[in-house]
Enzyme design. Sequence first.
Site, mmCIF file in Angstrom:
data_model
loop_
_atom_site.group_PDB
_atom_site.id
_atom_site.type_symbol
_atom_site.label_atom_id
_atom_site.label_comp_id
_atom_site.label_asym_id
_atom_site.label_seq_id
_atom_site.Cartn_x
_atom_site.Cartn_y
_atom_site.Cartn_z
ATOM 1 N N GLY A 23 0.799 -1.217 0.000
ATOM 2 C CA GLY A 23 0.000 0.000 0.000
ATOM 3 C C GLY A 23 0.831 1.266 0.000
ATOM 4 O O GLY A 23 1.607 1.526 -0.912
ATOM 5 N N GLY A 35 -12.587 -6.866 8.893
ATOM 6 C CA GLY A 35 -12.492 -6.462 7.497
ATOM 7 C C GLY A 35 -11.111 -6.599 6.916
ATOM 8 O O GLY A 35 -10.841 -6.149 5.800
ATOM 9 N N LYS A 79 3.641 -10.053 -4.357
ATOM 10 C CA LYS A 79 4.397 -8.831 -4.082
ATOM 11 C C LYS A 79 5.897 -9.068 -4.250
ATOM 12 O O LYS A 79 6.611 -8.197 -4.770
ATOM 13 C CB LYS A 79 4.068 -8.340 -2.677
ATOM 14 C CG LYS A 79 2.621 -7.881 -2.544
ATOM 15 C CD LYS A 79 2.205 -7.645 -1.102
ATOM 16 C CE LYS A 79 0.743 -7.226 -1.023
ATOM 17 N NZ LYS A 79 0.258 -7.117 0.367
#
Length: 345
Positions: free
Chosen positions: A158, A210, A228
Amino acid sequence: MAPTIRVALIGLGHVGRGFLTLLLDKKEILAARYGLHIKLTAAADSSGAVLDAHGIDPALLLQHKVTHGGIGAFPYGGKPGLAAPDMVKRAKADVLLEASPVNLQSGQPALHCLRLALSQGWHAVLANKAPLVLAYQELSAAAAAQGKRLAFSATVCGALPVVNIGQRDHTAVRYTKIEGVFNSTSNFILTAMEAGKTYAEALHEAQVEGVAETDPSLDVDGWDTANKLTIIANSVLEFPCALRDVEVRGIRGIGLDDLRRARAQGEVIKLLAVALPLGDGYRLSVHPARLPLTHPLAGVNGWEMGVVWHTDIMGVQFAKVDERGPIPTAAAMLRDVINIHRGRR
């Protein structure tokens, strides 16, 4: 008046909506700090698309997406059933933003959209890992041939600038090792298990929070981390490789006893990505590893992710991020758009 970059967005899930939120929240900073105005001229999701060369109001699109669902029914120019590749063909844009769901089998429709956008002379910014995992060399060459940027800092941890630091700041470096905790779901589960929960309880908590998907296999079996690592290998290490070149083992076999035994011996278990020099290339692996408590990644807990670069001339460097929710990933996409703007200037 601030220069304008026209963007077309594919994917209106959490990250795509986060990007639209940032366009609204950061509008004044973009103009004042960077001399930049970002205009949304097209958007697509699985229901259809909307196109407007004069600009689409992000606030109206967000409101519609939250209250009514698919943007094919957007009352201001929505086109139900218009596929994302057809939107790319028709849109007037400078940058394609790709935030659609990951499809590791074929990479579609994202891969087709990226090929179209690059062939039309657009830059591309990705949050979607699949096209890079499946076709990094092809897409990188296509962007270079057009003199355009292929940017994807959002695909690895991110907002943590793992790719950016490796590509931009580690100049003339030879890596003796790269280690990373790249998946927040598996890390959250291991941290919760260390606190006394069973694997099933920890997974359920991650799903309630979540962090984990209903089907968490991509995360807990190590494949998200492997994706990744594949991107890092191709883009930072300049080592052409595919997902099949990564040795992968996930965390399903780790139990409470394993974690307690490691802790009693001054260690902690993390799902670790490792790149080690081997001949003319690298050995790439993802596996649960016992790390001493003094290791930088031993303190990467819960939702956190981190990376350690072992270099020959810049020492050992460590960075981590604690990011929750989609905004940091959306912010990484915004960072890439800003850097494209800086490059144009």
